[in-house]
Design an enzyme around this catalytic site. Sequence first.
Site, PDB file in Angstrom:
ATOM      1  N   ASP A 141       0.817  -1.213   0.000  1.00  0.00           N
ATOM      2  CA  ASP A 141       0.000   0.000   0.000  1.00  0.00           C
ATOM      3  C   ASP A 141       0.853   1.267   0.000  1.00  0.00           C
ATOM      4  O   ASP A 141       2.072   1.216   0.188  1.00  0.00           O
ATOM      5  CB  ASP A 141      -0.958   0.003   1.205  1.00  0.00           C
ATOM      6  CG  ASP A 141      -0.268  -0.349   2.530  1.00  0.00           C
ATOM      7  OD1 ASP A 141       0.979  -0.421   2.566  1.00  0.00           O
ATOM      8  OD2 ASP A 141      -0.979  -0.541   3.522  1.00  0.00           O
ATOM      9  N   ASP A 183      -7.975  -2.467  14.075  1.00  0.00           N
ATOM     10  CA  ASP A 183      -9.342  -2.779  13.628  1.00  0.00           C
ATOM     11  C   ASP A 183      -9.369  -4.007  12.709  1.00  0.00           C
ATOM     12  O   ASP A 183     -10.393  -4.318  12.117  1.00  0.00           O
ATOM     13  CB  ASP A 183      -9.978  -1.566  12.932  1.00  0.00           C
ATOM     14  CG  ASP A 183      -9.247  -1.147  11.660  1.00  0.00           C
ATOM     15  OD1 ASP A 183      -8.202  -1.755  11.323  1.00  0.00           O
ATOM     16  OD2 ASP A 183      -9.721  -0.200  10.988  1.00  0.00           O
TER      17      ASP A 183
HETATM   18  C1  GLP Z   1      -0.657   0.598   8.647  1.00  0.00           C
HETATM   19  C2  GLP Z   1      -0.293  -0.235   7.423  1.00  0.00           C
HETATM   20  C3  GLP Z   1      -0.466  -1.718   7.669  1.00  0.00           C
HETATM   21  C4  GLP Z   1       0.160  -2.088   8.993  1.00  0.00           C
HETATM   22  C5  GLP Z   1      -0.530  -1.364  10.120  1.00  0.00           C
HETATM   23  C6  GLP Z   1       0.030  -1.701  11.500  1.00  0.00           C
HETATM   24  O1  GLP Z   1      -1.983   1.000   8.683  1.00  0.00           O
HETATM   25  N1  GLP Z   1      -1.030   0.137   6.267  1.00  0.00           N
HETATM   26  O2  GLP Z   1       0.111  -2.437   6.591  1.00  0.00           O
HETATM   27  O3  GLP Z   1       0.072  -3.470   9.193  1.00  0.00           O
HETATM   28  O4  GLP Z   1      -0.361   0.027   9.905  1.00  0.00           O
HETATM   29  O5  GLP Z   1       1.176  -0.956  11.768  1.00  0.00           O
HETATM   30  P1  GLP Z   1       2.194  -1.261  12.929  1.00  0.00           P
HETATM   31  O6  GLP Z   1       2.997  -2.438  12.480  1.00  0.00           O
HETATM   32  O7  GLP Z   1       3.037  -0.032  13.045  1.00  0.00           O
HETATM   33  O8  GLP Z   1       1.384  -1.557  14.138  1.00  0.00           O
END
Ligand code: GLP
Length: 237
Positions: free
Chosen positions: A66, A132
């Site tokens: 993404d 979520d």
């Molecule tokens: C973002 C990304 C996800 C990721 C999520 C969790 O929203 N688009 O791909 O898994 O955050 O992030 P973190 O690993 O910092 O908790």
Amino acid sequence: MKVIIGSESEIAKKAAAQYVKLLVNKPGAVLGGATGSTPLGLYAQLVKLNKEGVISFKDVKTFNLDEYVGLDGSHDQSYRYFMNTNLFDHIDIDPANTHVPDGINTEKAAEYDGMIEAAGGIDLQILGIGVDGHIGFDEPGTPIDSITHVVELEQNTREVNSRFFRSIDEVPTHAVTMGIKTIMNARSIILMAIGKSKAEIVKKMIQGPVTTDVPASILQLHPDVTVYLDDEAAALL
Ligand code: GLP
């Protein structure tokens, strides 16, 4: 789903071992990348293994999950910048073989699944998980047959991610993300989760019903998923 629980450094090493196995058997593998704080330990391991000569990324192609809409690769909160600074700049990969969805020319989103297919499909996709239950930026309600598309981010996701920006107003409102179908098309998937803020959603993902309300629960339907959890993220299982 195969579930592996350990300390943060243990799971990073075990996940990295899965990459070693793949790259030794298939030096031209196609890897699916993810951002967020969760895969950082894994990426550090991959850099180390590359420097030690255990694995090479010379023939590897990557496709990231993404990107924020409106941020180009020079923006320090873009996911392209994240991948360059945390992984690609430190390994022997050809930058031309690294792909992140285009956050500026979003009409190109429609071509992304075709590009992945033309490269042979993703062999191993790494995922984190949002509180979520989102994977990539596929928020609750995303259809199971979705391919790469533009999404409006949930307010909660913007709030959680605002820790990386000066203020919430700077967090983009939209993103381009692989769809659920794009992710499910990967031959193997690793999902990592770290910390107690993920414990509740991890339980829903693994032990709850398969529902688009918890996008990560759809992974229960995939034949080759390994979930790596630290003790806190696994606490409610
Ligand atoms: C973002 C990304 C996800 C990721 C999520 C969790 O929203 N688009 O791909 O898994 O955050 O992030 P973190 O690993 O910092 O908790």
